[in-house]
Design a protein around this motif. Sequence first.
Motif, short mmCIF file in Angstrom:
data_model
loop_
_atom_site.label_atom_id
_atom_site.label_comp_id
_atom_site.label_asym_id
_atom_site.label_seq_id
_atom_site.Cartn_x
_atom_site.Cartn_y
_atom_site.Cartn_z
N GLU A 52 0.86 -1.18 0.00
CA GLU A 52 0.00 0.00 0.00
C GLU A 52 0.89 1.23 0.00
O GLU A 52 1.89 1.28 0.73
CB GLU A 52 -0.93 0.00 1.22
CG GLU A 52 -1.92 1.14 1.26
CD GLU A 52 -2.93 1.00 2.39
OE1 GLU A 52 -3.59 2.00 2.71
OE2 GLU A 52 -3.07 -0.11 2.95
N ILE A 54 0.71 5.69 -0.30
CA ILE A 54 0.02 6.97 -0.49
C ILE A 54 0.80 7.71 -1.58
O ILE A 54 1.89 8.23 -1.33
CB ILE A 54 -0.04 7.77 0.81
CG1 ILE A 54 -0.78 6.97 1.88
CG2 ILE A 54 -0.71 9.13 0.58
CD1 ILE A 54 -0.67 7.53 3.27
N GLU A 78 -6.14 12.82 -1.56
CA GLU A 78 -5.21 11.69 -1.49
C GLU A 78 -5.44 10.72 -2.64
O GLU A 78 -6.57 10.52 -3.11
CB GLU A 78 -5.39 10.91 -0.18
CG GLU A 78 -4.76 11.57 1.03
CD GLU A 78 -4.80 10.65 2.24
OE1 GLU A 78 -3.97 10.85 3.13
OE2 GLU A 78 -5.67 9.76 2.31
N ILE A 80 -4.29 6.68 -3.20
CA ILE A 80 -3.72 5.55 -2.46
C ILE A 80 -3.64 4.34 -3.39
O ILE A 80 -4.66 3.90 -3.96
CB ILE A 80 -4.56 5.21 -1.22
CG1 ILE A 80 -4.70 6.44 -0.32
CG2 ILE A 80 -3.94 4.05 -0.45
CD1 ILE A 80 -5.66 6.26 0.83
N ASN A 91 -9.24 -0.64 3.05
CA ASN A 91 -9.70 0.55 2.34
C ASN A 91 -11.06 0.40 1.68
O ASN A 91 -11.42 1.22 0.83
CB ASN A 91 -8.67 0.94 1.28
CG ASN A 91 -7.38 1.47 1.89
OD1 ASN A 91 -7.29 2.64 2.26
ND2 ASN A 91 -6.38 0.61 1.99
#
Length: 657
Positions: A52, A54, A78, A80, A91
């Motif tokens: 993962e 960002i 954001e 992601i 998520n």
Amino acid sequence: MKQNILKRIFIFATILNCSMFYAQEHEYTFKNYDWNEKASIEIPEQYKNEKEVILDRIMKIEIAVAGKNVKQYRLLHEKIFINSDDAIERNNKIYIPFGKNENVIANKARVILKNGKIITLDKNDIKEENDEEKGVKYNYFAINGLEKGAVIEKFYLLEETPDLNGKTYKMQDQYPIANLNFELIYPEHLIFKTKNYNGLAEPIIDSKKFEKKSVLSISEKNIIALNDDEQYSNWDVKLKLFRYKLDGNTYSGANNLYNFKEFATNLHERLNPTLDKKEIKAIDDFCKSIAKSNDLQEQIWNIENKIKKTIAYGKYIDQKTTLSDVIASKQASEIDILKLYLAVFKNFKIENNVVFTSNRYKIPFDKDFESYENLSDLLIYFPTIKKYLTPTEIEYRIPLIPVRLANNNGLFLKEKIFSGVPMGISEIGFIEIPGTEITHDFMDITIDFTKDIENPSVNSRIAFGGYAGLNFQPIKDFASAEQYKTMLKSVAENYTVETEYQTLTTENDGTDFVGKKPFIMNVTFEGKDLIQKAGENYLFSVGQTIGRQMEFYQENKRVLPVEIDYPHYYTRTIKIILPKGASVKNLDKFVMDFKTDINGKTEAAFNSKFIKENEEITVENTEFYNIINYPLSTFESYKAVINAAADFNKIVLIVTK
């Protein structure tokens, strides 16, 4: 969100400061902000195998005028990268931010799949979730069709009350951040004080980007992840952090705003009003009902117990006009309950300081950065006995206070007389936490094999002191009898190896004993489940009688230093009575010695030894953690101490008739 005592007390001062910001109305600069409709996935090579990431985090905050009121506008945008099953599960909900003082202007979310397909979420995808424990409802976007290799993009724009008296933002996460951009936009005549933590890049101020506005910005690339999975650590305060507050206004000439000296002066006047005759009588009558003691700590305990058992404190209870009304209604707001404590202590002539501090697990008090964000929680300190009381937490009693507020700095407000006039002054001090002298557990266990070597009788007496006792004592006063019985059974099973006990009794349960006496549990049970026959031998799992112990194993290299909740001491005595003629082959397993030394002093240790006299074996062990913070350099020795108790728990003796 809760509006704490500080914001209520100083809201008028904040409005005055804000009203001087502008002579005319201004729009905020990112009012028309939006994402790029032609979304695409571009994953930097270094992150393609991460679980993962960002990819972008854009944060904008602007102090601006909306109508006649000063408002703050806050934007978060954001992207992601989702590349694992765990990331998909984590998520599949995007929570919609909304607080008491917030207005959601824009809120958008979409998923960009690996093949380029875009799934845009709308109001039909918004679901509701109830947190029954907290009594809070949450709205969230429910994401369907999320897959590995996808990117979630979201942004929201909020209108809210300005954060002027202090705010901290996290600039690091438990996942890598490829690009981070932060902007604080404000009128050019304002001055903000800032501070960076844990290696965050220094801010840059640009006064030319927008007319009559300054832009304070921070940009970083490739911020490494800081995993939030290390036991006994304080992850939140080790992240890259940015803190700011309004410090000056060149239009008005104001400077050093939100300073501690001004806070102390204003608050002293608010908390120590001149009482009228009716209030004085009400306080006198209230104090007459409080048990008297020549021991100062016991007297304070009696006062605290009386107030907490007769006056209901609530965050959202309306403030009363007088203390007479507080006592008559038996209800108090935060400011009311504090005024009542101070009036009663004055009646008893007990010297005290009001102490303001913060949660050390979230925003620890920074003595070098004067910000009201440091002053979110309160205590009362008694310098004569060097102990603290927490006025708003019903289950606590002196000397125990919430561990989140201890081992931290605080602002101590004191009263001094100047030319016959009482005034409030302040100084910063360190809030010590009660040590092992109070949080000391004693365990006495007798295991008798004389009647039946295959089914010994086990008798355990366990005294939980201080914070350990606090985990159990208040429950009796707030749970039903059936719930309390179930809780005790669950605790007992930790020491009976989940075997049904024969007898179970307790001593010193209830808030009447919190901070005074340890919580004691007496339990007897049959030990047949601790015995396993192996030929002519009996394998006796003696270590399990001390209860399950924490095992501390970490595969990756430790990154964060150790921080525990509170100091703790354990003293355990195990007496094993064998039938005549029986022998034990491996008593040497009881000999253990592990310790953690810091600056030449042993601050954590596990030590065990035994004595054998005829058919009786007495095992004694001690385990202690004297301090809260252990540097990273001592991690391996600290881990050895923790694991020693777990290893003791696994000891199996070989008993032969």
